[in-house]
Design an enzyme around this catalytic site. Structure first.
Site, PDB file in Angstrom:
ATOM      1  N   GLU A 110      57.547  77.515 110.463  1.00  0.00           N
ATOM      2  CA  GLU A 110      56.468  78.071 109.649  1.00  0.00           C
ATOM      3  C   GLU A 110      56.859  78.157 108.177  1.00  0.00           C
ATOM      4  O   GLU A 110      56.017  77.968 107.295  1.00  0.00           O
ATOM      5  CB  GLU A 110      56.054  79.458 110.158  1.00  0.00           C
ATOM      6  CG  GLU A 110      55.224  79.419 111.438  1.00  0.00           C
ATOM      7  CD  GLU A 110      56.037  79.208 112.707  1.00  0.00           C
ATOM      8  OE1 GLU A 110      57.290  79.256 112.637  1.00  0.00           O
ATOM      9  OE2 GLU A 110      55.436  78.996 113.782  1.00  0.00           O
ATOM     10  N   PHE A 135      49.147  80.547 115.262  1.00  0.00           N
ATOM     11  CA  PHE A 135      48.481  81.832 115.475  1.00  0.00           C
ATOM     12  C   PHE A 135      48.892  82.756 114.331  1.00  0.00           C
ATOM     13  O   PHE A 135      50.012  82.644 113.825  1.00  0.00           O
ATOM     14  CB  PHE A 135      48.939  82.482 116.795  1.00  0.00           C
ATOM     15  CG  PHE A 135      48.488  81.723 118.017  1.00  0.00           C
ATOM     16  CD1 PHE A 135      47.298  82.046 118.659  1.00  0.00           C
ATOM     17  CD2 PHE A 135      49.260  80.688 118.524  1.00  0.00           C
ATOM     18  CE1 PHE A 135      46.882  81.339 119.787  1.00  0.00           C
ATOM     19  CE2 PHE A 135      48.847  79.980 119.651  1.00  0.00           C
ATOM     20  CZ  PHE A 135      47.652  80.309 120.283  1.00  0.00           C
ATOM     21  N   ASP A 183      49.911  85.552 114.532  1.00  0.00           N
ATOM     22  CA  ASP A 183      51.148  86.238 114.952  1.00  0.00           C
ATOM     23  C   ASP A 183      52.396  85.492 114.480  1.00  0.00           C
ATOM     24  O   ASP A 183      53.483  86.060 114.466  1.00  0.00           O
ATOM     25  CB  ASP A 183      51.196  86.330 116.473  1.00  0.00           C
ATOM     26  CG  ASP A 183      49.977  87.031 117.031  1.00  0.00           C
ATOM     27  OD1 ASP A 183      50.103  88.183 117.449  1.00  0.00           O
ATOM     28  OD2 ASP A 183      48.886  86.417 117.018  1.00  0.00           O
ATOM     29  N   ILE A 239      52.628  83.857 111.521  1.00  0.00           N
ATOM     30  CA  ILE A 239      52.629  83.639 110.066  1.00  0.00           C
ATOM     31  C   ILE A 239      53.893  84.259 109.452  1.00  0.00           C
ATOM     32  O   ILE A 239      54.339  83.869 108.384  1.00  0.00           O
ATOM     33  CB  ILE A 239      51.366  84.244 109.407  1.00  0.00           C
ATOM     34  CG1 ILE A 239      51.147  83.629 108.009  1.00  0.00           C
ATOM     35  CG2 ILE A 239      51.413  85.758 109.338  1.00  0.00           C
ATOM     36  CD1 ILE A 239      49.834  84.019 107.342  1.00  0.00           C
ATOM     37  N   HIS A 264      49.351  86.667 120.543  1.00  0.00           N
ATOM     38  CA  HIS A 264      48.314  85.668 120.245  1.00  0.00           C
ATOM     39  C   HIS A 264      47.006  86.345 119.884  1.00  0.00           C
ATOM     40  O   HIS A 264      45.945  85.810 120.142  1.00  0.00           O
ATOM     41  CB  HIS A 264      48.096  84.730 121.449  1.00  0.00           C
ATOM     42  CG  HIS A 264      49.311  83.950 121.829  1.00  0.00           C
ATOM     43  ND1 HIS A 264      50.299  84.454 122.629  1.00  0.00           N
ATOM     44  CD2 HIS A 264      49.715  82.703 121.478  1.00  0.00           C
ATOM     45  CE1 HIS A 264      51.261  83.555 122.779  1.00  0.00           C
ATOM     46  NE2 HIS A 264      50.934  82.482 122.093  1.00  0.00           N
TER      47      HIS A 264
END
Ligand code: TPP
Length: 689
Positions: free
Chosen positions: A412, A435, A437, A439, A481
């Site tokens: 990410e 998702f 979640d 990030i 999620h």
């Protein structure tokens, strides 16, 4: 070795060294703001800087003042930043000494540099990835002047300069991995002085950068004496030539001594136990001897030294006289103006089909990619095999090829941070985290690099990118999620944020985001993607025409009422899924309740909100987030402050319960998050207040 290069190299070293000495002599005056100098690292930095071309991109770190001189900056330029002056060419007095950002036609390009160690590795690798894409697609870099000169016909390279201690950071591995995997044209230069700040190599690493590089197959590495000018210059010459020709990554590990303080604020006498040994490796006498060996006389050398010192002193005097920024200078360049300021195009074309929200985004991107070769899409699983875990990118790889739509590893930080580099070579990346979640590993890049680049480079390097984030809870997504993250994201200044509630808005906002020169995060509620959640049919829209754009900062008053005296009235302010709860909760109360869909959380359409609340006299802010310390609560406070005299009740909020996660079990999930019924109950309480 060419005598002119030797002379240039020595002159550059003497200039950097004189600056370090002068700063020490004027410590009181210059230490108002912190600085670090290259003392001990000058020759490797000079050897590199002298060999860069205007089409190259370089990411120096805070110790690279000798490199900046070598690419053509004057001591005066650097001193303007030392003293945080208005005309500091990098940041206008906004950021520290030797934190450059430059877009001069005749010099290598320098995107914004943060002060977080190692964090430039991903943006730099993003530049190299962008260079590779431009070459494959036969596109020009709009930030580089094209000409037919022999120099400018050479392939560009990217250079990322790093201190040795920063190489132990996790994000470095993401950068090396991608550069090696994709064979990008980048040089990582690691200046190894053996020190973190006061922690030494024995305490902080299992291997040096050269050894570490061996684990990244395809990343060639060499190790050199960075305090020897001729050795450094020649080694770099060969590496740079290879990268220009063969388009593949290299790491150069250069051993150097640190001969000055870590920074002006952290003094060497407090902790250094190796100074005598370090001084025995000073690059200055080594280069001096190399000049003597190559036919320069003592007198020639003294003349170079004297002229460097003279220049540094006179530039310093001049810099001291330079103007400071004024208070008004605080407020410029947070964003570059966007061309999209009005809603234009056909929102509901006659005869067009109704499509689900996820397809509105997909079709928007398809239209953009067809029109703009600069547009590309990457993230986890978005490539041809799957087209995204929500099929939100389905068929795009087949239509536009694997160079334009591709999978990344689970990185990410790289996904988010590489956009800084892609944008710096004129591309427009659309990227995704899978998702909301997930990030968090990318948040560092979003905050540290993406959001501040425009402001701290004084407007030179806005980051034009779109980050798509599937968000929100539905159907037992469970604790990893389902999360909402908008309060954290809205706390980052320097990015724009959309949170649409329906497909037509998503398509229009996606287009606006594409043409916006600034970074944009689009939060896309996965419960709305297919309108599977009962009561969310309204998220499915007639697909707007290709020309439709919806500007940021314009809320939608999707349920409007007249001012009423006899009955209690209220405004509901919401976004995303909350808009659907609100609309369903107001059934039978349509004459009493206005509903505002914010569409974008930044910029925020305060005008529409305040006007409505002043009319209705009551307000409920609906969010899916746990309400404590949230964006919604802050907004409620703002409304309270501005509309106090018009209010007949406190501004209320409703959100999820204040628990650490959304549990998996469906009863627990329902108990955790709001619903139409919960919003209805809160609304009635407000109306009856
Ligand atoms: C992410 C991050 N953590 C901590 C710091 C504080 N810090 C500034 S410089 C530094 C040491 C860096 O050492 P190295 O990368 O070897 O470079 P050097 O200063 O030795 O040239 C640290 C820990 C920082 N700037 N960024």
């Amino acid at each position: 070795m060419n005598k002119e290069i030797l002379k240039q190299g020595f002159s550059n070293l003497c200039t950097a060294k004189s600056m370090a000495e002068l700063y020490e002599e004027n410590f009181k005056l210059v230490s108002k703001y912190v600085h670090a100098t290259s003392r001990g690292h000058e020759t490797i930095q000079t050897a590199l800087g002298l060999q860069l071309l205007p089409q190259d991109y370089v990411f120096p770190y805070y110790r690279d003042d000798a490199m900046l001189l070598a690419v053509g900056m004057k001591p005066y330029d650097l001193m303007l930043q030392l003293l945080a002056k208005k005309d500091d060419p990098f940041s206008g007095g906004r950021t520290y000494y030797s934190h450059p950002s430059l877009k001069d036609d005749d010099k290598p390009k320098i995107p914004h540099q943060s002060s977080a160690t190692g964090m430039q590795a991903i943006p730099a690798t993003g530049v190299a990835m962008g260079m590779q894409y431009l070459e494959k697609q036969n596109l020009d870099n709009p930030n580089v002047i094209q000409s037919e000169s022999e120099e400018s016909l050479q392939n560009p390279i990217t250079v990322c300069s790093l201190g040795d201690a920063s190489v132990t950071e996790g994000e470095i591995a993401e950068a090396f991995q991608m550069a090696a995997l994709k064979q990008m044209p980048i040089l990582y230069l690691v200046q190894d002085n053996g020190w973190d700040i006061s922690a030494n190599e024995a305490e902080t690493r299992a291997q040096n950068a050269f050894e570490y590089a061996q684990g990244f197959h395809g990343l060639d590495a060499i190790t050199i004496d960075g305090a020897n000018f001729i050795e450094s210059y020649e080694a770099l010459q060969e590496v740079i030539e290879t990268i220009r020709k063969e388009r593949r990554p290299f790491l150069v590990h250069a051993k150097v001594p640190l001969l000055n303080h870590h920074t002006s604020g952290v003094r060497m006498e407090w902790y250094r136990d190796d100074l005598e040994e370090a001084r025995s490796r000073d690059p200055y006498p080594v280069l001096k001897q190399q000049l003597l060996d190559n036919g320069f006389s003592e007198k020639d050398i003294e003349a170079i030294e004297a002229s460097a010192r003279e220049k540094v002193e006179s530039d310093f005097k001049q810099a001291l006289e330079a103007e400071d920024p004024t208070p008004e200078d605080l407020f410029t360049h947070d964003f570059v103006p966007t061309p999209i300021t009005e809603e234009v195009g056909v929102r509901s074309p006659e005869g067009a089909e109704k499509v689900v929200m996820v397809d509105c985004a997909l079709f928007a991107i398809e239209e953009l990619m067809r029109k703009h070769k600069e547009c590309l899409l990457y993230g986890q699983d978005v490539g041809g095999r799957l087209g995204g875990v929500f099929r939100e990118a389905a068929t795009l790889a087949q239509k536009f090829g694997d160079d334009r739509v591709f999978n990344t590893p689970i990185q990410e930080a790289f996904i988010v941070g590489s956009t800084v580099g892609m944008s710096a070579v004129g591309l427009k990346p659309i990227v995704e985290v899978q998702f909301a979640d997930y990030i968090w590993p990318g948040l560092n890049q979003l905050f540290t690099e993406v959001s501040r680049s425009c402001y701290l480079s004084n407007g030179k390097w806005p980051v034009s990118m779109i980050l798509r984030v599937p968000i929100g809870a539905y159907g037992s997504g469970g604790p990893y999620h389902s999360s909402s993250v908008e309060s954290v994201v809205t706390n980052i200044r320097g990015i724009k944020i959309a949170y649409p509630s329906n497909g037509a808005d998503l398509k229009g906002l996606m287009k606006a985001a594409y043409y916006d020169p600034n970074p944009v995060v689009i939060l896309e509620h996965k419960g709305l993607y297919w309108s599977k959640v009962p009561g969310t049919k309204g998220a499915t829209s007639i697909e707007p025409a290709e020309d439709y754009v919806l500007p940021f900062g314009k809320a939608w008053l999707l349920q409007e009422i007249w001012k009423q005296e006899e009955v209690e009235t209220a405004t509901i302010v919401s976004y995303g899924m909350g808009v659907h709860w609100a609309m369903n909760a107001t059934k039978g109360l349509r004459d009493q309740v206005e509903v505002i869909d914010l569409r974008t959380l930044h910029p925020l359409d305060e005008d529409t909100i305040m006007k409505s609340v002043k009319k209705t006299g009551k307000c409920l802010v609906v969010t899916e987030e746990p309400s404590n310390n949230s964006f919604a609560l802050a907004l409620a406070g703002k409304i309270q402050e501005e509309c106090f005299q018009y209010l007949d009740a406190p501004v209320m909020t409703i959100g999820s319960e204040n628990m650490p996660a959304i549990p998996l079990n469906s009863t627990l999930e329902q108990t955790m998050i709001p619903s139409t019924e919960k919003v209805r109950a809160k609304l009635e309480a407000l109306l009856n207040y």
